[in-house]
Design a protein around this motif. Structure first.
Motif, short mmCIF file in Angstrom:
data_model
loop_
_atom_site.label_atom_id
_atom_site.label_comp_id
_atom_site.label_asym_id
_atom_site.label_seq_id
_atom_site.Cartn_x
_atom_site.Cartn_y
_atom_site.Cartn_z
N HIS A 71 0.79 -1.23 0.00
CA HIS A 71 0.00 0.00 0.00
C HIS A 71 0.82 1.28 0.00
O HIS A 71 0.28 2.36 -0.27
N GLY A 72 2.11 1.19 0.34
CA GLY A 72 2.92 2.38 0.48
C GLY A 72 3.04 2.80 1.94
O GLY A 72 2.25 2.37 2.79
N TYR A 73 4.02 3.66 2.22
CA TYR A 73 4.26 4.08 3.60
C TYR A 73 3.14 4.94 4.15
O TYR A 73 2.62 4.68 5.24
N GLU A 74 2.77 5.98 3.43
CA GLU A 74 1.77 6.92 3.95
C GLU A 74 0.41 6.26 4.12
O GLU A 74 -0.33 6.55 5.08
N ALA A 75 0.04 5.37 3.21
CA ALA A 75 -1.28 4.73 3.26
C ALA A 75 -1.37 3.66 4.33
O ALA A 75 -2.48 3.25 4.72
N THR A 76 -0.24 3.20 4.83
CA THR A 76 -0.23 2.18 5.88
C THR A 76 -0.26 2.86 7.24
O THR A 76 0.65 3.59 7.60
N THR A 77 -1.32 2.63 7.98
CA THR A 77 -1.48 3.28 9.28
C THR A 77 -0.97 2.38 10.40
O THR A 77 -0.80 1.17 10.22
N VAL A 78 -0.78 2.99 11.56
CA VAL A 78 -0.40 2.21 12.75
C VAL A 78 -1.50 1.21 13.07
O VAL A 78 -1.23 0.06 13.44
N ASP A 79 -2.75 1.61 12.89
CA ASP A 79 -3.86 0.68 13.13
C ASP A 79 -3.77 -0.52 12.19
O ASP A 79 -4.01 -1.66 12.61
N ASP A 80 -3.44 -0.26 10.92
CA ASP A 80 -3.28 -1.36 9.96
C ASP A 80 -2.19 -2.32 10.42
O ASP A 80 -2.35 -3.55 10.36
N LEU A 81 -1.07 -1.77 10.85
CA LEU A 81 0.06 -2.59 11.28
C LEU A 81 -0.29 -3.42 12.51
O LEU A 81 0.06 -4.60 12.59
N CYS A 82 -0.98 -2.79 13.46
CA CYS A 82 -1.37 -3.50 14.68
C CYS A 82 -2.34 -4.63 14.37
O CYS A 82 -2.23 -5.74 14.90
N ARG A 83 -3.30 -4.34 13.50
CA ARG A 83 -4.30 -5.34 13.13
C ARG A 83 -3.62 -6.53 12.45
O ARG A 83 -3.89 -7.69 12.77
N ALA A 84 -2.73 -6.24 11.51
CA ALA A 84 -2.05 -7.32 10.77
C ALA A 84 -1.13 -8.13 11.69
O ALA A 84 -0.99 -9.34 11.51
N ALA A 85 -0.50 -7.46 12.65
CA ALA A 85 0.43 -8.13 13.55
C ALA A 85 -0.27 -8.79 14.73
O ALA A 85 0.34 -9.60 15.44
N GLY A 86 -1.54 -8.44 14.94
CA GLY A 86 -2.27 -8.98 16.08
C GLY A 86 -1.78 -8.45 17.41
O GLY A 86 -1.70 -9.18 18.40
N VAL A 87 -1.47 -7.13 17.43
CA VAL A 87 -0.99 -6.50 18.67
C VAL A 87 -1.80 -5.24 18.94
O VAL A 87 -2.51 -4.74 18.07
N THR A 88 -1.70 -4.74 20.14
CA THR A 88 -2.38 -3.51 20.50
C THR A 88 -1.52 -2.31 20.13
O THR A 88 -0.32 -2.44 19.89
#
Length: 203
Positions: free
Chosen positions: A22-39
Motif C-alpha cells: 500500500h505504500g508508507y503513507e497509506a499504511t497506518t499504525v492501526d493497519d500494522l497493529c491489526r495485521a500483527a495482532g498486537v495492541t
C-alpha cells in the motif's frame, strides 16, 4: 509471520508486507497493529513512531533478504563471472509466481515515496540498498580481476547500477501492472553484463 513470533517481529513482518502493498503513507499504525495482532500500546512500546518503525524495517528487510541471498544457489559457481550472471538469473527467478507487492523491494518503495518528507527513512533505504550493492560488488570485483583487469569502469558503480536497474524494473512492473515487465528488464541487465565483460576481453 506466525502468531507465536515476538510482537516486535510480527510488527516488522507486517510492515514489510503492508508497506510494499500500500505504500508508507497509506499504511497506518492501526493497519500494522491489526495485521500483527498486537495492541497500539504494544506498537508504541517497541517503536516511538511510525517513522522509527520504517527505519527499523529497512534493517529488518536487509537482514531477511541477506539470509535469502546468502543461501542462494549462485554461490556454488567457482568462476566469479558465472556467479555474477547466476545472481542476475536468481533475481529474475525470484519474480516467478509472485504478485506485484511480493516482488517489490521495501527500500525502493519507501525511498520513492518519502525521499523528501522523511530524510531518516530515505537514508536508511539507501544504506540498505548500498549494503546489498556491496555484496554484488564483491562478485564484480573478483570477476573483473579474472576476466577484465584492464577495464576502466568501477566495480562499485556497476554494482549500484545493477540495483538501479532492478529497482527501475519494479517501478515499470507496477506502472504496467505486469510482473513480466520486471523480468524482461532484469534479463536485459544480464545481457548488458555479459557484453560488458565480452568487450573488455576484446580491448
Amino acid at each position: 509471520m506466525t502468531s507465536s513470533a515476538p510482537a516486535r517481529t510480527r510488527i516488522l513482518g507486517s510492515a514489510l508486507q503492508l508497506i510494499r502493498q500500500h505504500g508508507y503513507e497509506a499504511t497506518t499504525v492501526d493497519d500494522l497493529c491489526r495485521a500483527a495482532g498486537v495492541t497500539k500500546g504494544a506498537f508504541f512500546h517497541h517503536f516511538k513512531s511510525k517513522e522509527e518503525l520504517a527505519v527499523t524495517a529497512t534493517q529488518f528487510w536487509t537482514e531477511v533478504t541477506g539470509q535469502l541471498f546468502a543461501s542462494a544457489p549462485y554461490h556454488a559457481y567457482e568462476d566469479p563471472l558465472d556467479q555474477l550472471i547466476a545472481y542476475v538469473d536468481f533475481r529474475a527467478r525470484l519474480l516467478e509466481g509472485r504478485t506485484l507487492p511480493e516482488c517489490t523491494c521495501l527500500l525502493g518503495t519507501m525511498a520513492q515515496e518519502v525521499f523528501d518528507s522523511h530524510p531518516a527513512i530515505r537514508e536508511a533505504c539507501f544504506e540498505g540498498i548500498s549494503t546489498h550493492a556491496d555484496h554484488v560488488a564483491q562478485m564484480i570485483r573478483a570477476a573483473k580481476a579474472r576476466h577484465a583487469p584492464e577495464a576502466t569502469w568501477s566495480e562499485d558503480s556497476l554494482a549500484l547500477h545493477t540495483q538501479t536497474v532492478i529497482q527501475g524494473a519494479f517501478i515499470m512492473a507496477k506502472a504496467g501492472n505486469d510482473v513480466a515487465l520486471a523480468a524482461d528488464s532484469i534479463r536485459h541487465l544480464r545481457r548488458y553484463i555479459e557484453l560488458l565483460f565480452y568487450y573488455a576481453k576484446e580491448d
